[in-house]
Write a protein that holds these residues in place. Structure first.
Motif, PDB file in Angstrom:
ATOM      1  N   VAL A   3       0.848  -1.192   0.000  1.00 58.15           N
ATOM      2  CA  VAL A   3       0.000   0.000   0.000  1.00 58.15           C
ATOM      3  C   VAL A   3       0.884   1.242   0.000  1.00 58.15           C
ATOM      4  O   VAL A   3       2.037   1.207   0.439  1.00 58.15           O
ATOM      5  CB  VAL A   3      -0.963   0.029   1.211  1.00 58.15           C
ATOM      6  CG1 VAL A   3      -1.957  -1.113   1.150  1.00 58.15           C
ATOM      7  CG2 VAL A   3      -0.220   0.022   2.522  1.00 58.15           C
ATOM      8  N   VAL A   5       1.408   4.928   1.480  1.00 59.48           N
ATOM      9  CA  VAL A   5       1.043   5.732   2.644  1.00 59.48           C
ATOM     10  C   VAL A   5       1.486   7.168   2.394  1.00 59.48           C
ATOM     11  O   VAL A   5       2.645   7.418   2.045  1.00 59.48           O
ATOM     12  CB  VAL A   5       1.704   5.195   3.932  1.00 59.48           C
ATOM     13  CG1 VAL A   5       1.273   6.018   5.132  1.00 59.48           C
ATOM     14  CG2 VAL A   5       1.365   3.729   4.137  1.00 59.48           C
ATOM     15  N   VAL A  30      -6.471  -1.119   8.853  1.00 59.77           N
ATOM     16  CA  VAL A  30      -5.896   0.200   9.105  1.00 59.77           C
ATOM     17  C   VAL A  30      -5.084   0.167  10.404  1.00 59.77           C
ATOM     18  O   VAL A  30      -3.993   0.731  10.479  1.00 59.77           O
ATOM     19  CB  VAL A  30      -6.998   1.276   9.148  1.00 59.77           C
ATOM     20  CG1 VAL A  30      -6.487   2.572   9.749  1.00 59.77           C
ATOM     21  CG2 VAL A  30      -7.555   1.520   7.750  1.00 59.77           C
ATOM     22  N   VAL A  53      -7.523   8.944   9.182  1.00 64.00           N
ATOM     23  CA  VAL A  53      -7.047   8.023   8.154  1.00 64.00           C
ATOM     24  C   VAL A  53      -8.062   8.000   7.016  1.00 64.00           C
ATOM     25  O   VAL A  53      -9.263   7.866   7.251  1.00 64.00           O
ATOM     26  CB  VAL A  53      -6.871   6.596   8.719  1.00 64.00           C
ATOM     27  CG1 VAL A  53      -6.383   5.648   7.638  1.00 64.00           C
ATOM     28  CG2 VAL A  53      -5.926   6.606   9.909  1.00 64.00           C
ATOM     29  N   VAL A  55      -8.663   6.013   3.297  1.00 64.74           N
ATOM     30  CA  VAL A  55      -8.253   4.960   2.374  1.00 64.74           C
ATOM     31  C   VAL A  55      -8.912   5.257   1.031  1.00 64.74           C
ATOM     32  O   VAL A  55     -10.137   5.341   0.953  1.00 64.74           O
ATOM     33  CB  VAL A  55      -8.674   3.564   2.895  1.00 64.74           C
ATOM     34  CG1 VAL A  55      -8.291   2.492   1.893  1.00 64.74           C
ATOM     35  CG2 VAL A  55      -8.040   3.283   4.248  1.00 64.74           C
ATOM     36  N   LEU A  66      -7.701  -3.520   4.310  1.00 67.61           N
ATOM     37  CA  LEU A  66      -6.919  -2.927   3.225  1.00 67.61           C
ATOM     38  C   LEU A  66      -6.692  -3.956   2.133  1.00 67.61           C
ATOM     39  O   LEU A  66      -6.660  -5.157   2.393  1.00 67.61           O
ATOM     40  CB  LEU A  66      -5.575  -2.433   3.757  1.00 67.61           C
ATOM     41  CG  LEU A  66      -5.634  -1.331   4.809  1.00 67.61           C
ATOM     42  CD1 LEU A  66      -4.249  -1.069   5.377  1.00 67.61           C
ATOM     43  CD2 LEU A  66      -6.234  -0.063   4.221  1.00 67.61           C
ATOM     44  N   GLN A  70      -3.883   0.052  -2.559  1.00 72.58           N
ATOM     45  CA  GLN A  70      -4.640   1.185  -2.038  1.00 72.58           C
ATOM     46  C   GLN A  70      -3.719   2.298  -1.564  1.00 72.58           C
ATOM     47  O   GLN A  70      -2.553   2.085  -1.251  1.00 72.58           O
ATOM     48  CB  GLN A  70      -5.560   0.740  -0.896  1.00 72.58           C
ATOM     49  CG  GLN A  70      -6.749  -0.051  -1.392  1.00 72.58           C
ATOM     50  CD  GLN A  70      -7.737  -0.342  -0.297  1.00 72.58           C
ATOM     51  OE1 GLN A  70      -7.395  -0.941   0.715  1.00 72.58           O
ATOM     52  NE2 GLN A  70      -8.983   0.065  -0.515  1.00 72.58           N
ATOM     53  N   GLU A  71      -4.297   3.503  -1.507  1.00 70.71           N
ATOM     54  CA  GLU A  71      -3.604   4.684  -1.010  1.00 70.71           C
ATOM     55  C   GLU A  71      -4.189   5.022   0.356  1.00 70.71           C
ATOM     56  O   GLU A  71      -5.403   5.144   0.495  1.00 70.71           O
ATOM     57  CB  GLU A  71      -3.827   5.848  -1.974  1.00 70.71           C
ATOM     58  CG  GLU A  71      -3.224   7.154  -1.519  1.00 70.71           C
ATOM     59  CD  GLU A  71      -3.603   8.271  -2.469  1.00 70.71           C
ATOM     60  OE1 GLU A  71      -2.867   8.477  -3.450  1.00 70.71           O
ATOM     61  OE2 GLU A  71      -4.648   8.911  -2.237  1.00 70.71           O
ATOM     62  N   VAL A  72      -3.323   5.147   1.353  1.00 70.50           N
ATOM     63  CA  VAL A  72      -3.749   5.457   2.712  1.00 70.50           C
ATOM     64  C   VAL A  72      -3.122   6.779   3.120  1.00 70.50           C
ATOM     65  O   VAL A  72      -1.899   6.922   3.108  1.00 70.50           O
ATOM     66  CB  VAL A  72      -3.334   4.346   3.695  1.00 70.50           C
ATOM     67  CG1 VAL A  72      -3.812   4.679   5.100  1.00 70.50           C
ATOM     68  CG2 VAL A  72      -3.878   2.996   3.245  1.00 70.50           C
TER      69      VAL A  72
END
Length: 81
Positions: A3, A5, A30, A53, A55, A66, A70-72
């Motif tokens: 992922v 971040v 998360v 946070v 997502v 997650l 994905q972009e967190v």
């Protein structure tokens, strides 16, 4: 799974980066991601409970699952008036 971040506001200074990619086990949440981030950047532990946070640009709670790719985004609490 991997992922992306993103760190916003003072979190950029605490982590010395604006983004990084993390490897997490399949099925990670998360909360697990936050634990991994704190493992890399112990200074984040003081603000763990107040971090916002998102997502894929939608706010998410600690139990949100997650998926790879994905972009967190991690953000300090919002303030202002």
């Amino acid at each position: 799974m991997r992922v992306r971040v993103l760190y916003f506001g003072p979190l950029k200074a605490q982590t010395c980066c604006k983004e990084e990619r993390l490897e997490l086990p399949e099925g990670a949440t998360v909360s697990a991601l936050l634990g991994a981030c704190i493992g890399l950047h112990p200074g984040l532990s003081a603000s763990r409970d107040s971090l916002l946070v998102a997502v894929d640009r939608e706010f998410a709670g600690p139990d949100a699952p997650l998926r790879s790719g994905q972009e967190v985004a991690l953000m300090p609490p919002l303030s202002g008036g």
